[in-house]
Design a protein around this motif. Structure first.
Motif, PDB file in Angstrom:
ATOM      1  N   GLN A   1      -4.511   1.287   3.210  1.00 27.96           N
ATOM      2  CA  GLN A   1      -3.713   2.472   3.479  1.00 27.96           C
ATOM      3  C   GLN A   1      -2.363   2.083   4.085  1.00 27.96           C
ATOM      4  OE1 GLN A   1      -6.129   5.391   5.618  1.00 27.96           O
ATOM      5  NE2 GLN A   1      -6.918   5.807   3.563  1.00 27.96           N
ATOM      6  N   THR A   2      -2.424   1.142   4.992  1.00 28.27           N
ATOM      7  CA  THR A   2      -1.184   0.657   5.584  1.00 28.27           C
ATOM      8  C   THR A   2      -0.315  -0.025   4.529  1.00 28.27           C
ATOM      9  OG1 THR A   2      -2.266   0.353   7.699  1.00 28.27           O
ATOM     10  CG2 THR A   2      -0.223  -0.877   7.337  1.00 28.27           C
ATOM     11  N   ILE A   3      -0.972  -0.787   3.686  1.00 28.89           N
ATOM     12  CA  ILE A   3      -0.240  -1.445   2.598  1.00 28.89           C
ATOM     13  C   ILE A   3       0.490  -0.405   1.750  1.00 28.89           C
ATOM     14  CG2 ILE A   3      -0.538  -2.735   0.436  1.00 28.89           C
ATOM     15  CD1 ILE A   3      -2.956  -4.140   1.962  1.00 28.89           C
ATOM     16  N   ALA A   4      -0.229   0.673   1.430  1.00 32.26           N
ATOM     17  CA  ALA A   4       0.362   1.725   0.614  1.00 32.26           C
ATOM     18  C   ALA A   4       1.554   2.373   1.307  1.00 32.26           C
ATOM     19  CB  ALA A   4      -0.689   2.773   0.282  1.00 32.26           C
ATOM     20  N   LYS A   5       1.360   2.683   2.583  1.00 35.21           N
ATOM     21  CA  LYS A   5       2.452   3.335   3.311  1.00 35.21           C
ATOM     22  C   LYS A   5       3.686   2.455   3.335  1.00 35.21           C
ATOM     23  CE  LYS A   5       0.159   6.506   6.392  1.00 35.21           C
ATOM     24  NZ  LYS A   5      -0.037   6.974   7.766  1.00 35.21           N
ATOM     25  N   ASN A   6       3.466   1.197   3.626  1.00 36.12           N
ATOM     26  CA  ASN A   6       4.613   0.312   3.720  1.00 36.12           C
ATOM     27  C   ASN A   6       5.271   0.074   2.368  1.00 36.12           C
ATOM     28  OD1 ASN A   6       3.986   0.254   6.363  1.00 36.12           O
ATOM     29  ND2 ASN A   6       3.342  -1.892   6.449  1.00 36.12           N
ATOM     30  N   ALA A   7       4.468   0.061   1.344  1.00 36.58           N
ATOM     31  CA  ALA A   7       5.027  -0.107   0.005  1.00 36.58           C
ATOM     32  C   ALA A   7       5.863   1.111  -0.365  1.00 36.58           C
ATOM     33  CB  ALA A   7       3.916  -0.317  -1.005  1.00 36.58           C
ATOM     34  N   LEU A   8       5.359   2.292  -0.034  1.00 36.36           N
ATOM     35  CA  LEU A   8       6.090   3.522  -0.314  1.00 36.36           C
ATOM     36  C   LEU A   8       7.423   3.529   0.403  1.00 36.36           C
ATOM     37  CD1 LEU A   8       4.016   6.809  -0.281  1.00 36.36           C
ATOM     38  CD2 LEU A   8       5.558   5.904  -2.017  1.00 36.36           C
ATOM     39  N   GLN A   9       7.358   3.112   1.650  1.00 36.91           N
ATOM     40  CA  GLN A   9       8.570   3.109   2.438  1.00 36.91           C
ATOM     41  C   GLN A   9       9.588   2.142   1.831  1.00 36.91           C
ATOM     42  OE1 GLN A   9       8.417   1.553   6.327  1.00 36.91           O
ATOM     43  NE2 GLN A   9       9.782   3.105   7.160  1.00 36.91           N
ATOM     44  N   GLN A  10       9.076   1.045   1.351  1.00 37.06           N
ATOM     45  CA  GLN A  10       9.946   0.063   0.721  1.00 37.06           C
ATOM     46  C   GLN A  10      10.607   0.656  -0.517  1.00 37.06           C
ATOM     47  OE1 GLN A  10      11.100  -2.730   1.442  1.00 37.06           O
ATOM     48  NE2 GLN A  10      11.834  -3.572  -0.506  1.00 37.06           N
ATOM     49  N   GLN A  11       9.818   1.426  -1.278  1.00 40.50           N
ATOM     50  CA  GLN A  11      10.386   2.057  -2.471  1.00 40.50           C
ATOM     51  C   GLN A  11      11.514   2.994  -2.114  1.00 40.50           C
ATOM     52  OE1 GLN A  11       7.378   3.998  -4.822  1.00 40.50           O
ATOM     53  NE2 GLN A  11       7.202   2.197  -6.126  1.00 40.50           N
TER      54      GLN A  11
ATOM     55  N   TYR B   1       5.825 -11.375  -9.468  1.00 43.02           N
ATOM     56  CA  TYR B   1       6.300 -10.923  -8.162  1.00 43.02           C
ATOM     57  C   TYR B   1       7.432  -9.910  -8.260  1.00 43.02           C
ATOM     58  CZ  TYR B   1       3.918 -15.137  -6.394  1.00 43.02           C
ATOM     59  OH  TYR B   1       3.006 -16.100  -6.093  1.00 43.02           O
ATOM     60  N   ARG B   2       8.203 -10.013  -9.313  1.00 41.16           N
ATOM     61  CA  ARG B   2       9.413  -9.202  -9.401  1.00 41.16           C
ATOM     62  C   ARG B   2       9.092  -7.715  -9.305  1.00 41.16           C
ATOM     63  NH1 ARG B   2      11.871 -11.185 -14.217  1.00 41.16           N
ATOM     64  NH2 ARG B   2      12.341 -13.162 -13.221  1.00 41.16           N
ATOM     65  N   GLY B   3       9.881  -7.037  -8.514  1.00 43.61           N
ATOM     66  CA  GLY B   3       9.704  -5.602  -8.381  1.00 43.61           C
ATOM     67  C   GLY B   3       8.586  -5.200  -7.445  1.00 43.61           C
ATOM     68  N   ALA B   4       8.098  -6.164  -6.662  1.00 38.92           N
ATOM     69  CA  ALA B   4       7.007  -5.843  -5.745  1.00 38.92           C
ATOM     70  C   ALA B   4       7.503  -4.937  -4.624  1.00 38.92           C
ATOM     71  CB  ALA B   4       6.434  -7.121  -5.169  1.00 38.92           C
ATOM     72  N   ASP B   5       6.613  -4.056  -4.170  1.00 40.96           N
ATOM     73  CA  ASP B   5       6.950  -3.172  -3.065  1.00 40.96           C
ATOM     74  C   ASP B   5       6.313  -3.628  -1.765  1.00 40.96           C
ATOM     75  OD1 ASP B   5       8.399  -1.208  -4.671  1.00 40.96           O
ATOM     76  OD2 ASP B   5       6.438  -0.813  -5.566  1.00 40.96           O
ATOM     77  N   CYS B   6       5.329  -4.488  -1.882  1.00 45.87           N
ATOM     78  CA  CYS B   6       4.666  -4.976  -0.683  1.00 45.87           C
ATOM     79  C   CYS B   6       3.908  -6.245  -1.054  1.00 45.87           C
ATOM     80  CB  CYS B   6       3.687  -3.919  -0.148  1.00 45.87           C
ATOM     81  SG  CYS B   6       2.831  -4.428   1.359  1.00 45.87           S
TER      82      CYS B   6
ATOM     83  N   VAL C   1       1.959  -4.011  -5.660  1.00 47.62           N
ATOM     84  CA  VAL C   1       1.546  -4.794  -4.498  1.00 47.62           C
ATOM     85  C   VAL C   1       1.043  -6.152  -4.973  1.00 47.62           C
ATOM     86  CG1 VAL C   1      -0.107  -4.922  -2.587  1.00 47.62           C
ATOM     87  CG2 VAL C   1       0.928  -2.724  -3.199  1.00 47.62           C
ATOM     88  N   ILE C   2       1.505  -7.215  -4.322  1.00 44.48           N
ATOM     89  CA  ILE C   2       1.095  -8.561  -4.713  1.00 44.48           C
ATOM     90  C   ILE C   2       0.170  -9.130  -3.642  1.00 44.48           C
ATOM     91  CG2 ILE C   2       1.921 -10.833  -5.435  1.00 44.48           C
ATOM     92  CD1 ILE C   2       3.250  -8.704  -7.030  1.00 44.48           C
ATOM     93  N   ILE C   3      -0.941  -9.692  -4.051  1.00 42.71           N
ATOM     94  CA  ILE C   3      -1.875 -10.283  -3.089  1.00 42.71           C
ATOM     95  C   ILE C   3      -1.838 -11.802  -3.233  1.00 42.71           C
ATOM     96  CG2 ILE C   3      -4.244 -10.306  -2.276  1.00 42.71           C
ATOM     97  CD1 ILE C   3      -4.638  -7.616  -3.499  1.00 42.71           C
ATOM     98  N   LEU C   4      -1.508 -12.473  -2.138  1.00 39.61           N
ATOM     99  CA  LEU C   4      -1.387 -13.931  -2.192  1.00 39.61           C
ATOM    100  C   LEU C   4      -2.264 -14.584  -1.131  1.00 39.61           C
ATOM    101  CD1 LEU C   4       2.507 -14.291  -2.555  1.00 39.61           C
ATOM    102  CD2 LEU C   4       0.782 -14.348  -4.365  1.00 39.61           C
ATOM    103  N   GLY C   5      -2.550 -15.829  -1.338  1.00 36.73           N
ATOM    104  CA  GLY C   5      -3.336 -16.591  -0.371  1.00 36.73           C
ATOM    105  C   GLY C   5      -4.084 -17.702  -1.070  1.00 36.73           C
ATOM    106  N   ASP C   6      -4.600 -18.633  -0.296  1.00 35.12           N
ATOM    107  CA  ASP C   6      -5.276 -19.797  -0.865  1.00 35.12           C
ATOM    108  C   ASP C   6      -6.453 -19.397  -1.744  1.00 35.12           C
ATOM    109  OD1 ASP C   6      -3.560 -21.519   0.269  1.00 35.12           O
ATOM    110  OD2 ASP C   6      -5.018 -22.517   1.577  1.00 35.12           O
TER     111      ASP C   6
END
Ligand code: GTP
Ligand code: MG
Lengths: 876, 206
Positions: free
Chosen positions: B168-178, B77-82, B10-15
């Protein structure tokens, strides 16, 4: 050390179950004689002396005069089921019994090997354990483990500590081989009263027995000799978890735990052999290497056919070290996960044992909390909860954890040994750290002997920093210098500036070039006044000019600066909260407009001041922010970049908040570092590329490893280089590091040698444990606040010197070749010596290129091409 | 306990300064301090989590917030799931840059199916007094909807508000992406297969 293969004595009936990796020994119950120590009686019973080693010392104190010489012996109590004893008998005890008793011990030592000759049986009395004499004798079956330290450069004498099943530890035995009969031809004159300090010149002593009668002829030191012999009476298992731990007749559980095939026993040796000897290019500081330099001369040259140091290895980790793309990859990964699961379960006991041992005590404070809780823990709960919450069951973090563990253990062990070496007043130790340093750079010896270059030595002497008196002595009354600027910089490089008082505050402007060296005080003061005014003229471009101050780009900039300054060195008193608005102790002129500037600053970033979404600010933080904003107006191309606050803050603190001085010092620092902050990052890319090239020439194996890890971008060094290790050392060490870097004594880019030194001191761990980019990154990030500054600087210096010698040597050879070429037309030179040396150097070349690929006709011998980037490193 | 393990990235981005490091530490280490320094280079934290009875190791990548350093991003970033986009509800500037953060990520990570790559948006620092707030919930949600219904959470790393739920949502969505990636890629190197998440939760959870 391999597994046990020698035949067992006949009377000791054993059933051996062996698979490819280990030999498991089962003794039938009744043959075990689990008699506790106390059961041994002197009552007339005779014991047969099987093995004796003289000049084994117990060292009750750190002082050599207190050392007690004695014999380490193995004896056998004859019975239907014979019992074997390990004992240490002080010479004084033999003195009491007279010369004949002495002779027995000498005889057995000389006749090592003739132990089965019934006629020649030598019978002795066995002493009971007597605390006042340190004498002991214990059945081998009551020994739980041995902790074995072979002799090293730092620790002259190897040692063995004996841990009993009961939990107690016997006095550590030190093997003074240079005095011992079986290792030296000098006759042992019976009673020698005290341990004379060693006078031997060559170490380790050569084994002089050419007949090879005793097993000693194959052992490199006395302890190993004893272990070899002991193996005939007990199963010794060298732990894979802690390589200096040998378990004696281990239980099944212990066998499982300690022979966990995480690594082959020889994996590290193998890797090391390839690095330090085969290539002769890896400047691994000896004290970081887990084993001492091989003493039997250099092993034969590289025999490696394969480039993959992990091939043909059978341990789980080795298997998993295959590139993930290989078909075995995924299976190995699963296997690795499982083995970690086993480890976490099976080694709980072992870990407790290790951690609870006195030798582990120095290590314990450095362990992560959850692991530390294992010490004296007595339940499954702690361990398993650690596994749960620590995420150690997950393979990557587990490897990082293992790597850290290995490093800590190695470093602590070494430190302890160095401490000991220092307090023992032998001639060697008296020479102090300087000598040790030279000794700990053993591989450079190899590097430089292979290239016929002298061994570089660090010149640093951080224990005697430049102090007030030294500094004042460098100036005439009128402020003109008595010494050249280079002289001053050299001294600062070598010694640093004393931390107490405010000398740094006066020295730094000179090192940085804010104040001129070749001038009088009066001239400097005049010049400074100009600079002061200059500063304010720049500052006035924004300060008190609302149309600039509130321009949107400036607002953005202010915001960026403010957000960072509020997060910089907040544990420093000046920046910590709450700081009363004390006026800074400005010692220079300009105090008059102090109030005014305070007022101006108090609204640096009004929108952020009180909204609570950032950490609260204070006057010093605002002033720091003002300086950084002013720098923006001074150096318009750059803009504020993250990291600048880190570079400015230490200057601010050392200068006591003297605004103008902080600014101009910062300007000079940025003159050295601004390429790191360029918008397109071209400067950082170049820095990391140069470091990459440096690694490729100084440590090709590490280079290849990074290549395999996808780590050649060296992003894990990004923070180190960007802000010159600001985040990696404690604040006070940062000050010491920076003043050394700023001298530009050897190189304007010395920081890359510091980076190389840090990598080198962890290279074994990296090579051994870390196989993915993210693992290396995590590991390097976590080195923060663990790096020892002075050792690192000494290594950096030696690395620099080696590097420059290497370049000079290559250039010289190239010139020689050119000369040859001219002399011989276009034909290849046939000088074998030349060819040979070049061959060694080719190791520094990219392996992918064939020797002849680039056309042999144009180039008689191929030398590594030294990139201009690398040559720039030689500039100061 | 070690079977069925998987690593999600998971990658966290922002200012700079919006609280990326703080959020990550609140989630993984359950603590907040305003002693965090500006992130330089990159770092990550891992956390073992259970999503729908599956053991997963979540690797959270934290990079520096300044644009200048984003050229480093590729490596991370490469290989990120979310991808988690964070802004500070008290700074409209930090909200307005979300677009470019999202674009930058899609360019550098070049996921197979950019349209459906999972993002999650976090509006952080909602503990700060209401009158400082510069970005309304409505404005944020409108943006999220326009970008393909990105899940949106309002959080406080300081007060630990909504952090757990968001991740938790981040995890679910990342899993789904995988899982989607697994379908695309038969030779996916990880031997562990995970069943598709049957009930993805989109929309605002706050
Ligand atoms: N009030 C409040 N302050 C916060 C919150 N989260 C972070 N902060 C503060 O905001 C500042 C920046 O937080 P960081 O987590 O370092 O920000 P970042 O996004 O990692 O910044 P960079 O590393 O520079 O990209 C710090 O002073 C934090 O204490 C929050 O939820 N509430
Ligand atoms: Mg951060």
């Amino acid at each position: 050390m391999g597994t046990q293969t020698e035949s067992r004595p006949r009377k000791w009936s054993l059933s051996t179950v062996s698979d490819e990796s280990m030999v498991e020994i089962k003794n039938t119950e009744e043959e075990r004689t689990p008699s506790p120590v106390e059961d041994i009686t002197e009552g007339g019973e005779k014991y047969r002396l099987l093995y004796s080693k003289s000049k084994v010392y117990v060292q009750p104190t750190a002082y050599a005069k207190d050392n007690i010489p004695g014999f380490a012996v193995l004896v056998k109590r004859e019975a239907v089921n014979p019992t074997f004893y390990l004992a240490w008998i002080p010479e004084s005890l033999l003195d009491e019994k007279g010369q004949s008793e002495w002779d027995k011990f000498i005889k057995i030592e000389e006749n090592a090997g003739d132990y089965d000759d019934e006629e020649d049986a030598v019978l002795i009395d066995l002493p009971t354990r007597r605390p006042e004499t340190y004498a002991f004798s214990v059945p081998v079956t009551s020994v739980y483990s041995l902790i074995v330290y072979p002799p090293t450069i730092a620790q002259w004498h190897g040692s063995i500590a004996v841990n009993l099943i009961s939990g107690s530890t016997l006095p550590t035995l030190y093997f003074h081989d240079e005095e011992s009969r079986s290792f030296s031809s000098a006759s042992v004159s019976p009673p020698i009263s005290s341990g004379s300090s060693s006078t031997a010149t060559a170490y380790p002593p050569r084994v002089l027995d050419p007949n090879g009668k005793g097993s000693s002829s194959t052992s490199s030191w006395g302890g190993e000799d004893l272990l070899t012999r002991l193996r005939q009476y007990a199963h010794l298992l060298r732990s894979n978890l802690q390589t200096n731990l040998y378990l004696v007749d281990p239980s099944k559980a212990d066998i499982e735990a300690h022979s966990m095939q995480l690594f082959d026993d020889d994996a590290l040796d193998d890797i090391l052999a390839r690095s330090s000897y085969a290539n002769s290019y890896s400047p691994v500081p000896a004290h970081r290497r887990p084993r001492p330099l091989s003493v039997g001369g250099l092993p034969q040259g590289s025999s490696s056919g394969s480039n993959n140091p992990y091939s043909a290895r059978s341990s789980v980790l080795h298997r998993s070290l295959h590139p993930p793309t290989s078909p075995a990859g995924s299976q190995a990964r699963t296997a690795l996960l499982q083995s970690f699961a086993n480890i976490t379960r099976a080694t709980r006991h072992a870990a407790q044992q290790i951690l609870s041992h006195p030798l582990a005590q120095p290590i314990v404070p450095h362990l992560p909390d959850p692991v530390r809780s294992l010490v004296n823990a007595n339940g499954e709960t702690e361990w398993s909860s650690w596994v749960q919450k620590g995420g150690v069951g997950e393979f990557e973090s587990a490897r990082i954890y293992l790597a850290r563990w290995a490093r800590i253990v190695a470093e602590e062990g070494e430190r302890a040994r160095q401490r000991e070496a220092r307090v023992i007043p032998t001639g060697q130790a008296a020479a102090g750290a300087g000598e040790e340093e030279a000794g700990s750079l053993g591989v450079f010896e190899l590097l430089h002997t292979s290239a016929n270059l002298p061994k570089p030595i660090s010149t640093r002497d951080p224990r005697h920093p430049v102090d007030e008196a030294t500094w004042l002595g460098w100036f005439h009354k009128d402020g003109r210098p008595r010494v050249r600027k280079e002289e001053m910089k050299k001294e600062v490089f070598r010694r640093g500036v004393i931390a107490t008082g405010d000398l740094r505050k006066r020295v730094w402007p000179f090192i940085l070039g804010v104040l001129e060296w070749e001038a009088t005080d009066a001239q400097r003061a005049a010049r400074w006044e100009e600079k002061r005014k200059h500063y304010h003229s720049i500052k006035d471009e924004w300060c008190g000019v609302p149309e600039v101050f509130n321009r949107s780009d400036v607002i953005d900039e202010r915001h960026r600066i403010d957000v960072d300054c509020r997060r910089t060195d907040r544990n420093q008193p000046m920046f910590s909260i709450p700081t009363p608005a004390t006026s800074p102790s400005s010692s220079t002129a300009g105090v008059s407009d102090e109030k005014e500037s305070m007022k101006r600053f108090s609204a640096f970033s009004p929108d952020l001041n009180n909204d609570g979404s950032q950490a609260p600010s204070n006057d010093h933080i605002e002033r720091l922010a003002g300086i950084l904003l002013t720098y923006n107006f001074y150096e318009k191309q750059l803009g504020y970049v993250q990291g600048m606050s880190d570079l400015c803050s230490p200057i601010y603190i050392v200068m006591g908040g003297d605004e103008e001085m902080v600014f101009w010092c910062f300007v000079e620092v940025m003159n050295r570092m601004k390429q790191n902050f360029l918008r397109d990052q071209s400067g950082m890319k170049k820095q990391l590329l140069t470091l990459q090239q440096l690694i490729s020439i100084m440590d090709p194996e590490l280079y290849r490893h990074f290549e395999k890890c996808d780590g050649l971008n060296l992003f894990f060094c990004f923070r180190w280089v960007l802000i010159a290790f600001k985040r990696e050392f404690a604040f006070d060490d940062v000050l010491r590091l920076w003043e050394v870097l700023w001298t530009d004594y050897y190189s304007t880019n010395f920081v890359l040698f510091v980076a190389l030194a840090v990598l080198e001191s962890h290279r074994d761990v990296i090579l051994r444990y870390l196989i993915h980019f993210d693992e290396v990154l995590k590991y390097c990030n976590e080195l923060s606040m663990t790096i020892e500054l002075d050792t690192t600087l000494a290594q950096s210096e030696v690395l620099f010197l080696s590097f420059s010698q290497l370049i000079a040597d290559l250039d010289r050879r190239r010139a020689e070749d050119d000369g040859l070429k001219e002399a011989m037309g276009t034909a290849r030179p046939s000088s074998p010596g030349l060819r040979k040396r070049t061959g060694a150097l080719n190791a520094a070349e990219d392996d992918g290129h064939e020797q002849d690929a680039q056309g042999s006709s144009s180039q008689p011998t191929k030398h590594p091409v030294i990139d201009e980037n690398l040559r720039e490193l030689l500039r100061n | 306990m070690l079977q069925k393990r998987s690593l999600m990235k998971v990658i966290i981005l922002g200012d700079s300064g919006v609280g990326k490091t703080s959020l990550m530490n609140q989630y993984v280490n359950k603590r907040f301090t305003n002693q965090y320094k500006a992130t330089i280079g990159a770092d990550f934290l891992t956390k073992e989590i259970t999503v729908d009875d599956k053991q997963v190791t979540m690797q959270l990548w934290d990079t520096a917030g300044q644009e200048r350093f984003q050229s480093l991003g590729v490596a991370f970033y490469r290989g990120a799931d979310c991808c988690v986009l964070v802004y500070d509800v008290n700074s409209s500037k930090s909200f307005e840059t979300l677009d470019s953060w999202r674009d930058e990520f899609l360019i550098q990570a070049s996921p197979r199916d950019p349209e459906n790559f999972p993002f999650v948006v976090l509006g952080n620092k909602i503990d700060v007094e209401e009158n400082k707030r510069q970005v309304t919930q409505k404005r944020a949600m409108t943006w999220c909807q326009s970008k393909g219904n990105i899940p949106y959470f309002e959080t406080s790393a300081k007060e630990a508000i909504n952090v757990e739920q968001a991740f938790q949502t981040i995890a679910k969505n990342a899993l789904q992406q995988q899982d989607t990636d697994d379908i695309y890629e038969n030779d996916y190197p990880d031997p562990i297969t995970i069943k598709p998440d049957s009930n993805p939760s989109y929309g605002c959870n706050c």
